[in-house]
Design a protein around this motif. Structure first.
Motif, PDB file in Angstrom:
ATOM      1  N   CYS A  46       1.793  47.179   8.842  1.00 45.82           N
ATOM      2  CA  CYS A  46       1.169  47.339  10.157  1.00 45.82           C
ATOM      3  C   CYS A  46       0.452  48.690  10.175  1.00 45.82           C
ATOM      4  O   CYS A  46       1.059  49.711   9.860  1.00 45.82           O
ATOM      5  CB  CYS A  46       2.233  47.299  11.249  1.00 45.82           C
ATOM      6  SG  CYS A  46       1.652  47.983  12.820  1.00 45.82           S
ATOM      7  N   PRO A  47      -0.841  48.695  10.527  1.00 49.03           N
ATOM      8  CA  PRO A  47      -1.589  49.969  10.491  1.00 49.03           C
ATOM      9  C   PRO A  47      -1.257  50.929  11.627  1.00 49.03           C
ATOM     10  O   PRO A  47      -1.735  52.061  11.631  1.00 49.03           O
ATOM     11  CB  PRO A  47      -3.050  49.513  10.583  1.00 49.03           C
ATOM     12  CG  PRO A  47      -3.018  48.150  11.187  1.00 49.03           C
ATOM     13  CD  PRO A  47      -1.683  47.544  10.877  1.00 49.03           C
ATOM     14  N   SER A  48      -0.422  50.516  12.590  1.00 53.37           N
ATOM     15  CA  SER A  48      -0.176  51.362  13.766  1.00 53.37           C
ATOM     16  C   SER A  48       0.895  52.428  13.556  1.00 53.37           C
ATOM     17  O   SER A  48       0.880  53.452  14.232  1.00 53.37           O
ATOM     18  CB  SER A  48       0.245  50.503  14.962  1.00 53.37           C
ATOM     19  OG  SER A  48      -0.882  49.855  15.507  1.00 53.37           O
ATOM     20  N   CYS A  92      -1.929  41.682  13.973  1.00 52.08           N
ATOM     21  CA  CYS A  92      -0.598  42.208  13.888  1.00 52.08           C
ATOM     22  C   CYS A  92      -0.004  42.286  15.300  1.00 52.08           C
ATOM     23  O   CYS A  92      -0.542  42.962  16.170  1.00 52.08           O
ATOM     24  CB  CYS A  92      -0.638  43.596  13.263  1.00 52.08           C
ATOM     25  SG  CYS A  92       0.993  44.374  13.175  1.00 52.08           S
ATOM     26  N   SER A 110       3.022  43.347  15.917  1.00 49.19           N
ATOM     27  CA  SER A 110       4.206  44.206  15.852  1.00 49.19           C
ATOM     28  C   SER A 110       4.444  44.805  17.236  1.00 49.19           C
ATOM     29  O   SER A 110       3.502  44.909  18.036  1.00 49.19           O
ATOM     30  CB  SER A 110       3.992  45.333  14.836  1.00 49.19           C
ATOM     31  OG  SER A 110       3.037  46.250  15.334  1.00 49.19           O
ATOM     32  N   CYS A 157       1.862  47.551  17.930  1.00 43.81           N
ATOM     33  CA  CYS A 157       0.483  47.096  18.194  1.00 43.81           C
ATOM     34  C   CYS A 157       0.383  46.471  19.582  1.00 43.81           C
ATOM     35  O   CYS A 157      -0.576  46.733  20.327  1.00 43.81           O
ATOM     36  CB  CYS A 157       0.028  46.100  17.131  1.00 43.81           C
ATOM     37  SG  CYS A 157      -0.373  46.874  15.550  1.00 43.81           S
TER      38      CYS A 157
HETATM   39 ZN   LIG Z   1       1.162  46.169  14.048  1.00 48.51          ZN
END
Ligand SMILES: [Zn+2]
Length: 380
Positions: free
Chosen positions: A132-134, A192, A194, A197
Motif C-alpha cells: 500500500c503506497p499510503s 487499495c 487499506s 487509504c
Molecule cells: Zn492502501
C-alpha cells in the motif's frame, strides 16, 4: 567554358575536404542509444559475465538495467564488470511488489475491493504481493533499500519497476492466459482499500469509498491513487538524487491510453531522469507499428522534459510464435524489430531498451544491426 580536364582541378580540393569530413563517421559509426534489461548473476563467474556483456556492447548495447536483488554487494560486484566495459549500469529493482521480509509489516500490503490482502491472496500470480503506497513505513523501507544501492559507486542510476497498482484491467493479450474477461474494473483486482487509504481519501474528499456502489465511477478516487504513486516516485527521486545518482522507471505504455487506465500510473508527472515505457505490442494484440503511436503519446506527455527509451519485447523462439499460447513467449520476431525501432525513433524516442538481450536470436541481432545505425532524426 571548362573542359573535363579543368573541372578535375576545380573539384579536387573540395573532394579532398569531403573525404576528410567523412572520415570520423566511418571510424565511429553512428548509432542510436540502446539499453537492455537483464538480471542475475546466478552462478556466473566474473569472467563469464564480462564475456557476455562485452558481446552485447559489441552488438550496440550502451547500458544495462540489471536486476540483482536488493543486496548492494551484488551491484558492486556486477557493476565493476559493467563499468570496466565502459557501459552504463542501472540497478533494476521492483518497487511496490515486495515479498515478505524484515522491515515490512504484514498490514502494509495493499487491500482489494473485497477486503483481501495482496500478501495472503495476491491477484493473478503468487508474486503479486503489492504494498500500500499510503503507509509511511513503506516509503521508508523503499528509501533505505534504494538509497543503499544508490551509494554503490558503480551504480549510475536506480531503475524502478512495478511502480504501480496491480493491473485492475489486464492487457488484452493476457485475458485468455488467465481465463478472464476484463470488460470493467472488478473488486478482486481493484486496490487499495487499506484502512489508511480509505481514511485518507475520506479526509481529503469527504467520500466514504467503501459505501460507493461502483468506485470505478468516482474520478477523485482514481486521481487519489495516481497521486499516491506519483508522490512515492517523486520522494524517491529526491532521495536518489541526494546520493548523486540518477533515477528512472519502467512504465506501462501511454500514459493516457494504457498506463493510467490499467495500473494507475500517471507517469508524465514523475520527476525522473528518463522513462522506459514497455511498449510490448503483443501483450495488447497490436502490430509493431503501434509502438510508434505509444512513443508519440509518451513524448508529448512528458513535454520534452526527459528522454523516453522505447522498451521492446523480443520473441525468444520466432519459429514457434504463431503456435505460442503464452504471450510472455510472444514478442518481436526478427523481421518486426526494424519496424519497431524505426517507429520508436521517428516518433521521438531517445533510444531503445530490449527485453531482453538474452532473448535475441542471431537473426534478431542481424536485423537490429541494420536498424540502429540510421540517424532517424535526419529524416524529419
Ligand atoms: Zn492502501
Amino acid at each position: 567554358m571548362h573542359n573535363i580536364a579543368d573541372m578535375k582541378y576545380y573539384y579536387l580540393p573540395f573532394l579532398f575536404l569531403f573525404v576528410l569530413s567523412c572520415q570520423p563517421k566511418e571510424m565511429v559509426q553512428y548509432k542510436i542509444p540502446i539499453y537492455g534489461w537483464t538480471g542475475g548473476p546466478g552462478e556466473a563467474t566474473d569472467e563469464e559475465l564480462k564475456a557476455k556483456f562485452a558481446d552485447w556492447k559489441a552488438k550496440g548495447i550502451d547500458g544495462l538495467m540489471f536486476n540483482g536483488g536488493q543486496d548492494p554487494a551484488t551491484y558492486a560486484r556486477v557493476g565493476k564488470i559493467v563499468k570496466s566495459l565502459d557501459m552504463e549500469f542501472h540497478a533494476w529493482i521492483p518497487t511496490m511488489v515486495q515479498a515478505p521480509k524484515e522491515g515490512i509489516k504484514d498490514e502494509w500490503y495493499a487491500i482489494n475491493g473485497k477486503g483481501e490482502s495482496a500478501l495472503t491472496k495476491p491477484a493473478y500470480v503468487d508474486y503479486y504481493k503489492f504494498l500500500c503506497p499510503s503507509y509511511e513505513g513503506v516509503y521508508e523501507f523503499l528509501a533505505n533499500m534504494y538509497g543503499a544501492v544508490a551509494e554503490v559507486p558503480e551504480v549510475d542510476a536506480i531503475h524502478l519497476d512495478y511502480i504501480r497498482f496491480p493491473d485492475v484491467i489486464l492487457a488484452r493479450g493476457l485475458w485468455d492466459k488467465y481465463g478472464l474477461v476484463m470488460d470493467r474494473e472488478y473488486p478482486d483486482y481493484d486496490y487499495c482499500y487499506s484502512p489508511k487509504c480509505v481514511h485518507d481519501f475520506k479526509e481529503k474528499t469527504g467520500i466514504d469509498i467503501l459505501s460507493v456502489e461502483d468506485p470505478s465511477q468516482v474520478e477523485e478516487w482514481k486521481e487519489f491513487r495516481y497521486d499516491l504513486i506519483t508522490n512515492i516516485v517523486n520522494r524517491l527521486s529526491d532521495h536518489v538524487h541526494s546520493k548523486g545518482k540518477k533515477i528512472n522507471a519502467a512504465v506501462f505504455p501511454g500514459p493516457n491510453s494504457v498506463a493510467k487506465k490499467i495500473v494507475r500510473q500517471e507517469w508524465n508527472k514523475w520527476n525522473l531522469d528518463a522513462v522506459y515505457p514497455m511498449n510490448y505490442n503483443d501483450f495488447y494484440l497490436e502490430k509493431p507499428e503501434w509502438v510508434g503511436e505509444m512513443v508519440a503519446e509518451g513524448v508529448e506527455a512528458v513535454e520534452g522534459k526527459r528522454p523516453l527509451y522505447s522498451g521492446l519485447f523480443i520473441c525468444p523462439n520466432p519459429e514457434n510464435k504463431t503456435e505460442e499460447n503464452d504471450p510472455e513467449n510472444h514478442g518481436l520476431i526478427p523481421k518486426e524489430i526494424e519496424t519497431a525501432i524505426r517507429a520508436s525513433m521517428e516518433n521521438g524516442a531517445t533510444g531503445i531498451c530490449l527485453f531482453t538481450p538474452d532473448r535475441m536470436t542471431p537473426a534478431h541481432w542481424e536485423a537490429f544491426d541494420k536498424a540502429i545505425h540510421i540517424d532517424y532524426s535526419a529524416k524529419n
